[in-house]
Design an enzyme around this catalytic site. Structure first.
Site, PDB file in Angstrom:
ATOM      1  CB  THR A 117     -11.367  -0.780   4.392  1.00 40.94           C
ATOM      2  OG1 THR A 117     -12.119  -0.628   3.174  1.00 40.94           O
ATOM      3  CG2 THR A 117     -12.238  -0.450   5.573  1.00 40.94           C
ATOM      4  CG  HIS A 119      -5.361   7.961   3.589  1.00 37.23           C
ATOM      5  ND1 HIS A 119      -4.270   8.428   2.907  1.00 37.23           N
ATOM      6  CD2 HIS A 119      -5.753   6.845   2.934  1.00 37.23           C
ATOM      7  CE1 HIS A 119      -4.005   7.612   1.888  1.00 37.23           C
ATOM      8  NE2 HIS A 119      -4.893   6.655   1.879  1.00 37.23           N
ATOM      9  CG  ASP A 170      -1.977   0.990   1.270  1.00 36.60           C
ATOM     10  OD1 ASP A 170      -2.375   1.433   0.174  1.00 36.60           O
ATOM     11  OD2 ASP A 170      -2.456   1.342   2.372  1.00 36.60           O
TER      12      ASP A 170
HETATM   13  P1  13P Z   1      -9.054   4.731   5.396  1.00 38.18           P
HETATM   14  O1  13P Z   1      -8.217   5.615   6.254  1.00 38.18           O
HETATM   15  O2  13P Z   1     -10.306   5.406   4.975  1.00 38.18           O
HETATM   16  O3  13P Z   1      -9.329   3.413   6.033  1.00 38.18           O
HETATM   17  O4  13P Z   1      -8.236   4.455   4.038  1.00 38.18           O
HETATM   18  C1  13P Z   1      -7.220   3.491   3.992  1.00 38.18           C
HETATM   19  C2  13P Z   1      -6.438   3.551   2.735  1.00 38.18           C
HETATM   20  O5  13P Z   1      -6.738   4.253   1.789  1.00 38.18           O
HETATM   21  C3  13P Z   1      -5.221   2.714   2.657  1.00 38.18           C
HETATM   22  O6  13P Z   1      -4.521   2.913   1.473  1.00 38.18           O
HETATM   23  O1  G3H Z   2      -3.091   4.728   3.594  1.00 34.07           O
HETATM   24  C1  G3H Z   2      -2.802   4.636   4.761  1.00 34.07           C
HETATM   25  C2  G3H Z   2      -3.077   3.370   5.493  1.00 34.07           C
HETATM   26  O2  G3H Z   2      -4.169   3.550   6.359  1.00 34.07           O
HETATM   27  C3  G3H Z   2      -1.847   2.901   6.224  1.00 34.07           C
HETATM   28  O3  G3H Z   2      -1.500   3.793   7.193  1.00 34.07           O
HETATM   29  O4  G3H Z   2       0.929   4.414   7.083  1.00 34.07           O
HETATM   30  O5  G3H Z   2      -0.348   4.400   9.261  1.00 34.07           O
HETATM   31  O6  G3H Z   2       0.282   2.254   8.146  1.00 34.07           O
HETATM   32  P1  G3H Z   2      -0.057   3.719   7.957  1.00 34.07           P
HETATM   33 ZN    ZN Z   3      -4.603   4.919   0.759  1.00 31.99          ZN
END
Ligand code: 13P
Ligand code: G3H
Ligand code: ZN
Length: 307
Positions: free
Chosen positions: A254, A180, A82
């Protein structure tokens, strides 16, 4: 069974449903996600951010997914990076065993984003790995935003068409007004569905919605009644998620909902049993609460019974 992200998302794209891409940072979260997929007979995308990888170690992140995918071979699962911030980060993830990566160069100018994404696609495709990229900036849009302000932050559909053709990217995250975290909208929630439909028409590939947590009332209430504070929090309503899927979204990222549901239960148990210190007495019910939220989401997104 561990599969490529392309396999899961191409099927969702062809059949017109959404698959949640759920973030994990440890065994507890990952297992809670798997339990929901088992309950709902749903394909699965699990994803780790660079922060999550730093927290677990990349070998642990991949190892946990491999163990659970072998334990539950009837669940097709893709392991996705991600928001990969560089070519090097994507290559590291592919080498370690990820089956899908995101190169997020969306904060760079268009040409640079395109060049970097193309570089990642070239290496990923030689390994049979799917690639996601992003266009536009993730941020909520206000009622009084002007057309030119909107155009400056959200995806440009014509650019999306060129981007997909030139990079060969497998799935694309178009910014349409989500962000986010727990505070997505100041006023009434709004997303640019028209723009989304245009992007789908011009690209015809699986699309991704980042910042897709809904913060349902039940989840917010659980956190508030545990003494937590989420004043002003607002997520993407379920009806919007479904409208987005109709408009061409297939991967629904999510994370925040899972965190809130889990921590609300940990807080509640701590408040009610101030002599308890057996970790399992906290984590097990918290994981059950998280599984419930995910299972409900699979129904909303339409991935239940799609194995
Ligand atoms: P949320 O913060 O809405 O859960 O989004 C997560 C996300 O986009 C991870 O890439
Ligand atoms: O896009 C963001 C995700 O919720 C992951 O967040 O960088 O705190 O692990 P993080
Ligand atoms: Zn994201």
């Amino acid at each position: 069974m561990l599969v490529s992200g392309v396999e899961i998302l191409q099927k969702a794209h062809k059949e017109g449903y959404g698959v949640g891409a759920f973030n994990f940072v440890n065994f507890e979260m990952l297992n809670a996600i798997f339990q929901a997929a088992i309950q709902k007979n749903s394909p699965l995308i699990v994803q780790a951010s660079e922060g999550a990888i730093k927290y677990m170690g990349i070998d642990m992140a991949v190892g946990l997914v491999k163990i659970l995918s072998e334990r539950y071979p009837f669940i097709p699962v893709a392991l996705h990076l991600d928001h990969g911030t560089s070519y090097e980060s994507c290559v590291k993830a592919i080498r370690a065993g990820f089956t899908s990566v995101m190169i997020d160069a969306s904060h760079h100018p268009f040409e640079e984003n395109l060049k970097e994404t193309k570089r990642v696609v070239e290496v990923a495709h030689t390994c049979g790995i799917g690639v996601e990229a992003e266009l536009g900036r993730l941020m909520g849009i206000e009622d009084n935003i002007s057309v030119s302000e909107k155009d400056a932050v959200l995806v440009n559909p014509k650019e999306a068409e060129v981007f997909v053709k030139e990079t060969g990217v497998d799935y694309l995250a178009p910014a349409i007004g989500t962000s986010h975290g727990a505070f997505k909208f100041k006023g009434e929630p709004q997303l640019d569905f028209k723009r989304l439909v245009e992007v789908k028409k011009l690209t015809n590939i699986p699309l991704v919605l980042h910042g897709a947590s809904a913060i349902p009332d039940s989840v917010r209430e659980a956190f508030l009644s545990s003494g937590g504070d989420l004043k002003g929090s607002k997520g993407v309503p379920f009806a919007f998620l479904q409208e987005a899927i109709k408009g061409g979204i297939n991967k629904i990222n999510t994370d925040t909902d899972l965190r809130i549901a889990y921590m609300a239960e940990v807080r509640r148990i701590g408040n009610e049993n101030n002599t308890e210190f057996d970790l399992r007495k906290f984590f097990s019910p918290a994981a059950t609460a998280m599984t419930k939220v995910i299972a409900e989401r699979m129904d909303i997104l339409g991935s239940s019974n799609k194995i």
